[in-house]
Design an enzyme around this catalytic site. Structure first.
Site, PDB file in Angstrom:
ATOM      1  CG  ASP A  91      -2.057   0.935   1.140  1.00 15.45           C
ATOM      2  OD1 ASP A  91      -2.248   1.539   0.064  1.00 15.45           O
ATOM      3  OD2 ASP A  91      -2.770   1.105   2.144  1.00 15.45           O
ATOM      4  CG  HIS A 117      -0.063   1.864  -9.296  1.00 19.95           C
ATOM      5  ND1 HIS A 117      -0.261   1.519  -7.976  1.00 19.95           N
ATOM      6  CD2 HIS A 117      -1.185   2.538  -9.676  1.00 19.95           C
ATOM      7  CE1 HIS A 117      -1.445   1.956  -7.570  1.00 19.95           C
ATOM      8  NE2 HIS A 117      -2.022   2.590  -8.584  1.00 19.95           N
ATOM      9  CG  LEU A 157       9.803 -17.018  -3.335  1.00 20.51           C
ATOM     10  CD1 LEU A 157       9.721 -16.980  -1.802  1.00 20.51           C
ATOM     11  CD2 LEU A 157      10.243 -15.644  -3.843  1.00 20.51           C
TER      12      LEU A 157
HETATM   13  C1  FPP Z   1      -2.259   0.284  -3.078  1.00 19.95           C
HETATM   14  O1  FPP Z   1      -1.639   1.554  -3.096  1.00 19.95           O
HETATM   15  C2  FPP Z   1      -1.663  -0.508  -4.117  1.00 19.95           C
HETATM   16  C3  FPP Z   1      -2.358  -1.075  -5.125  1.00 19.95           C
HETATM   17  C4  FPP Z   1      -3.824  -0.929  -5.294  1.00 19.95           C
HETATM   18  C5  FPP Z   1      -1.687  -1.844  -6.153  1.00 19.95           C
HETATM   19  C6  FPP Z   1      -0.438  -2.539  -5.765  1.00 19.95           C
HETATM   20  C7  FPP Z   1       0.309  -2.781  -6.998  1.00 19.95           C
HETATM   21  C8  FPP Z   1       1.626  -2.738  -7.147  1.00 19.95           C
HETATM   22  C9  FPP Z   1       2.588  -2.608  -6.061  1.00 19.95           C
HETATM   23  C10 FPP Z   1       2.230  -2.842  -8.472  1.00 19.95           C
HETATM   24  C11 FPP Z   1       1.532  -3.787  -9.350  1.00 19.95           C
HETATM   25  C12 FPP Z   1       2.195  -5.087  -9.365  1.00 19.95           C
HETATM   26  C13 FPP Z   1       1.806  -5.994 -10.243  1.00 19.95           C
HETATM   27  C14 FPP Z   1       2.579  -7.250 -10.402  1.00 19.95           C
HETATM   28  C15 FPP Z   1       0.609  -5.766 -11.062  1.00 19.95           C
HETATM   29  P1  FPP Z   1      -2.527   2.799  -3.434  1.00 19.95           P
HETATM   30  O2  FPP Z   1      -2.460   3.044  -4.888  1.00 19.95           O
HETATM   31  O3  FPP Z   1      -3.906   2.613  -2.905  1.00 19.95           O
HETATM   32  O4  FPP Z   1      -1.772   3.924  -2.676  1.00 19.95           O
HETATM   33  P2  FPP Z   1      -2.418   5.097  -1.827  1.00 19.95           P
HETATM   34  O5  FPP Z   1      -3.171   4.456  -0.704  1.00 19.95           O
HETATM   35  O6  FPP Z   1      -1.218   5.863  -1.383  1.00 19.95           O
HETATM   36  O7  FPP Z   1      -3.305   5.878  -2.745  1.00 19.95           O
END
Ligand code: FPP
Length: 250
Positions: free
Chosen positions: A28, A45, A139
């Protein structure tokens, strides 16, 4: 990290728990990381994928057997289409570009989640990655994509319902072990440790069944800032925790 400050000198080595076999991460904070840099969320992302690469490498080096990461939740469909597209593109690129290296490194890739709503070409791509890496043992990397913990249970219950109707399963045969075998994440043991980055203190529908006894760790770092050291610290803190599984302990 919300752990008491302690140095490695504070605890007798004999009292340390074994390292976790399965660590699950709610990645997150990508959006906030990008915003702090005046950049669009997709930039965060993308940096999140870089952090994921590091985490996979670290998990392998640290000898974890299983790493699960929450990449796209069923609730993420509520985000703007452009952001959904960028997350799908990133999964596509990650699976395509990193497959050779991951395979070489002995990583078994699993995608856990619903296939509903995913395009044929994406399904083919991930099925191919799963097939190619299925015999790797170093893994297991579970990528939770289009995943929801409640949806995972609904899918398992529907399947058991179908088996009951077909006469291949009796209601009394359903027990916890069977449910654990029916869920999407059945190929990995229950996670011992669930980490969420970015300071949010929620499970957000992640591994609700298998994570029932997991230690939870909420750390303030935003996901793109997560490093091998962050994982080492979390594992170290885990090893100092007292796990009793409802009993009184040793
Ligand atoms: C939450 O942060 C994160 C997500 C919804 C996506 C997580 C995805 C990745 C780390 C990269 C994608 C990886 C693959 C393999 C597809 P947020 O965007 O909600 O952050 P915020 O809470 O700061 O807005």
């Amino acid at each position: 990290m919300s752990e008491p400050k302690s140095s490695s000198m504070d605890v007798d080595v004999a009292t340390l728990r074994s390292p976790p076999k399965h660590v699950a991460i709610i990645m997150d904070g990508n959006g906030r990381w990008a915003k702090a840099r005046g950049m669009p969320r997709a930039f965060g992302h993308k940096a999140g994928v870089d952090a994921l690469r590091l985490a996979v490498e670290a998990a392998r080096d640290l000898g974890l057997g299983h790493l699960s990461v929450y990449a796209f939740s069923t609730e993420n469909w509520n985000r703007p289409q452009s952001e959904i597209d960028s997350l799908f593109d990133l999964l596509r690129m990650f699976v395509k570009r990193d497959l050779v290296q991951l395979h070489r490194d002995g990583v078994r890739i699993r995608i856990i989640g619903s296939r509903e709503g995913l395009s044929e070409d994406l399904l083919e791509l991930i099925d191919d990655a799963v097939r190619t890496t299925r015999d790797n043992t170093r893994l297991t990397l579970n990528i939770a994509f289009n995943y929801g913990g409640r949806g995972e249970l609904v899918a398992a219950m529907r399947e058991m319902g179908r088996m009951i109707v077909a006469g291949t399963l009796g209601p009394d045969e359903i027990d916890e072990a069977m449910i654990s075998r029916m869920i999407w994440s059945a190929d990995s043991p229950d996670p011992d440790l669930v980490i969420r980055t970015s300071g949010e203190v929620r499970l957000s529908n992640f591994l609700l069944w298998s994570g029932a006894y997991a230690e939870l760790m909420f750390i303030n770092q935003l996901w793109p800032d997560f490093t091998k050291e962050s994982l080492e610290k979390a594992i170290d803190a885990f090893r100092r925790r007292d796990r009793r599984f409802g009993g009184l302990g040793a």
